[in-house]
Scaffold this motif. Structure first.
Motif, PDB file in Angstrom:
ATOM      1  N   GLY A 100       0.783  -1.160  -0.044  1.00  0.00           N
ATOM      2  CA  GLY A 100      -0.050  -0.089   0.018  1.00  0.00           C
ATOM      3  C   GLY A 100       0.845   1.374  -0.025  1.00  0.00           C
ATOM      4  N   PHE A 101       0.222   2.338  -0.082  1.00  0.00           N
ATOM      5  CA  PHE A 101       0.660   3.774   0.007  1.00  0.00           C
ATOM      6  C   PHE A 101      -0.018   4.585   0.962  1.00  0.00           C
ATOM      7  N   LYS A 102       0.606   5.141   1.833  1.00  0.00           N
ATOM      8  CA  LYS A 102       0.138   5.963   2.955  1.00  0.00           C
ATOM      9  C   LYS A 102       0.500   7.411   2.857  1.00  0.00           C
ATOM     10  N   ALA A 103      -0.370   8.104   2.987  1.00  0.00           N
ATOM     11  CA  ALA A 103      -0.134   9.813   2.678  1.00  0.00           C
ATOM     12  C   ALA A 103      -0.771  10.583   3.886  1.00  0.00           C
ATOM     13  N   PHE A 104       0.052  11.397   4.482  1.00  0.00           N
ATOM     14  CA  PHE A 104      -0.322  12.011   5.617  1.00  0.00           C
ATOM     15  C   PHE A 104      -0.845  13.446   5.168  1.00  0.00           C
ATOM     16  N   ILE A 105      -2.105  13.757   5.568  1.00  0.00           N
ATOM     17  CA  ILE A 105      -2.787  14.897   4.762  1.00  0.00           C
ATOM     18  C   ILE A 105      -2.869  16.165   5.709  1.00  0.00           C
ATOM     19  N   TRP A 106      -3.104  15.867   7.094  1.00  0.00           N
ATOM     20  CA  TRP A 106      -3.237  16.907   7.943  1.00  0.00           C
ATOM     21  C   TRP A 106      -2.421  16.831   9.370  1.00  0.00           C
ATOM     22  N   GLU A 107      -1.484  17.765   9.603  1.00  0.00           N
ATOM     23  CA  GLU A 107      -0.608  17.751  10.840  1.00  0.00           C
ATOM     24  C   GLU A 107       0.070  16.699  11.038  1.00  0.00           C
ATOM     25  N   ASP A 108       0.671  15.885  10.086  1.00  0.00           N
ATOM     26  CA  ASP A 108       1.412  14.982  10.026  1.00  0.00           C
ATOM     27  C   ASP A 108       1.068  13.810  10.694  1.00  0.00           C
ATOM     28  N   GLN A 109      -0.172  13.745  11.145  1.00  0.00           N
ATOM     29  CA  GLN A 109      -0.999  12.866  11.989  1.00  0.00           C
ATOM     30  C   GLN A 109      -2.206  12.026  11.177  1.00  0.00           C
ATOM     31  N   PHE A 110      -2.740  12.647  10.530  1.00  0.00           N
ATOM     32  CA  PHE A 110      -4.195  12.186   9.854  1.00  0.00           C
ATOM     33  C   PHE A 110      -3.654  11.585   8.561  1.00  0.00           C
ATOM     34  N   TYR A 111      -4.038  10.549   8.346  1.00  0.00           N
ATOM     35  CA  TYR A 111      -3.674   9.967   6.908  1.00  0.00           C
ATOM     36  C   TYR A 111      -4.608   9.332   6.181  1.00  0.00           C
ATOM     37  N   VAL A 112      -4.394   9.210   4.878  1.00  0.00           N
ATOM     38  CA  VAL A 112      -5.254   8.167   4.116  1.00  0.00           C
ATOM     39  C   VAL A 112      -4.340   7.061   3.565  1.00  0.00           C
ATOM     40  N   LEU A 113      -4.885   6.025   3.310  1.00  0.00           N
ATOM     41  CA  LEU A 113      -3.998   4.653   2.936  1.00  0.00           C
ATOM     42  C   LEU A 113      -5.027   3.751   2.122  1.00  0.00           C
ATOM     43  N   GLY A 114      -4.179   3.370   0.963  1.00  0.00           N
ATOM     44  CA  GLY A 114      -4.622   2.507  -0.267  1.00  0.00           C
ATOM     45  C   GLY A 114      -3.855   1.285   0.092  1.00  0.00           C
ATOM     46  N   GLU A 115      -4.447   0.119  -0.118  1.00  0.00           N
ATOM     47  CA  GLU A 115      -3.768  -1.284   0.023  1.00  0.00           C
ATOM     48  C   GLU A 115      -4.524  -1.990  -1.079  1.00  0.00           C
ATOM     49  N   VAL A 116      -3.634  -3.002  -1.871  1.00  0.00           N
ATOM     50  CA  VAL A 116      -4.233  -3.870  -2.665  1.00  0.00           C
ATOM     51  C   VAL A 116      -3.284  -5.187  -2.454  1.00  0.00           C
ATOM     52  N   GLY A 117      -3.652  -6.371  -2.851  1.00  0.00           N
ATOM     53  CA  GLY A 117      -3.227  -7.379  -2.594  1.00  0.00           C
ATOM     54  C   GLY A 117      -4.142  -8.769  -2.610  1.00  0.00           C
TER      55      GLY A 117
END
Length: 171
Positions: A100-117
């Motif tokens: 997957g890929f994780k991107a922090f979007i707010w204050e370096d603590q809240f993130y979105v994550l997408g995974e496949v497998g």
């Protein structure tokens, strides 16, 4: 004319110096690995299974302060199933293997994550392997990671909304 040249040269020097500092900060970020151990509980969104429980291990490589690559595996069990006719369905236990890929979007603590497998069925005579995908959102600090994700299992003909509570640390 000479004043205009001096102003242009000063503006160029100012812009160049700001760019240089920004690049130095980006190249000095300490990239590294993190390891996390999580507990997952979920509710399937269809009527085939009543609930799920699992555990996972996630290896994360930080590309930058705001982006990371992830590899996740573990074990998930779907409990207490019934088919369309009301007959009992055996519990389904499987091993997920996701990237997957994780991107922090707010204050370096809240993130979105997408995974496949893939999910590999391993219990009660099930012998299927399914494609799975899982988008999610979460909160993470230095040690704690809390996230909610939707996870879809194509061949298992089910999906779920799951909560993950995890402890993580730098390697």
């Amino acid at each position: 004319m000479k004043k205009l040249q001096i102003i242009c040269l000063a503006a160029f020097a100012f812009l160049y110096s700001n760019t240089t500092f920004a690049q130095d900060a980006a190249t000095n970020y300490n990239q590294g690995f993190r390891l996390g151990f999580g507990l997952n509980g979920g509710i399937p969104t269809d009527n085939d299974y009543d609930w799920s429980l699992g555990g996972d291990v996630r290896l994360q490589y930080d590309l930058s302060k705001k982006t990371s690559l992830t590899l996740t595996t573990g074990f998930t069990n779907l409990f207490l199933g019934k088919d369309d006719l009301g007959n009992d369905i055996k519990d389904l236990g499987f091993i997920p293997a996701k990237a997957g890929f994780k991107a922090f979007i707010w204050e370096d603590q809240f993130y979105v994550l997408g995974e496949v497998g893939a999910g590999f069925a391993v219990t009660n005579g099930y012998n299927d392997t399914t494609f799975l995908w899982a988008p999610g959102i979460g909160y993470a600090n230095k040690y704690i990671d809390i996230s909610v994700r939707y996870e879809d299992y194509n061949k298992f003909k089910t999906n779920q909304v799951a909560l993950r509570l995890a402890y993580g640390f730098d390697l």
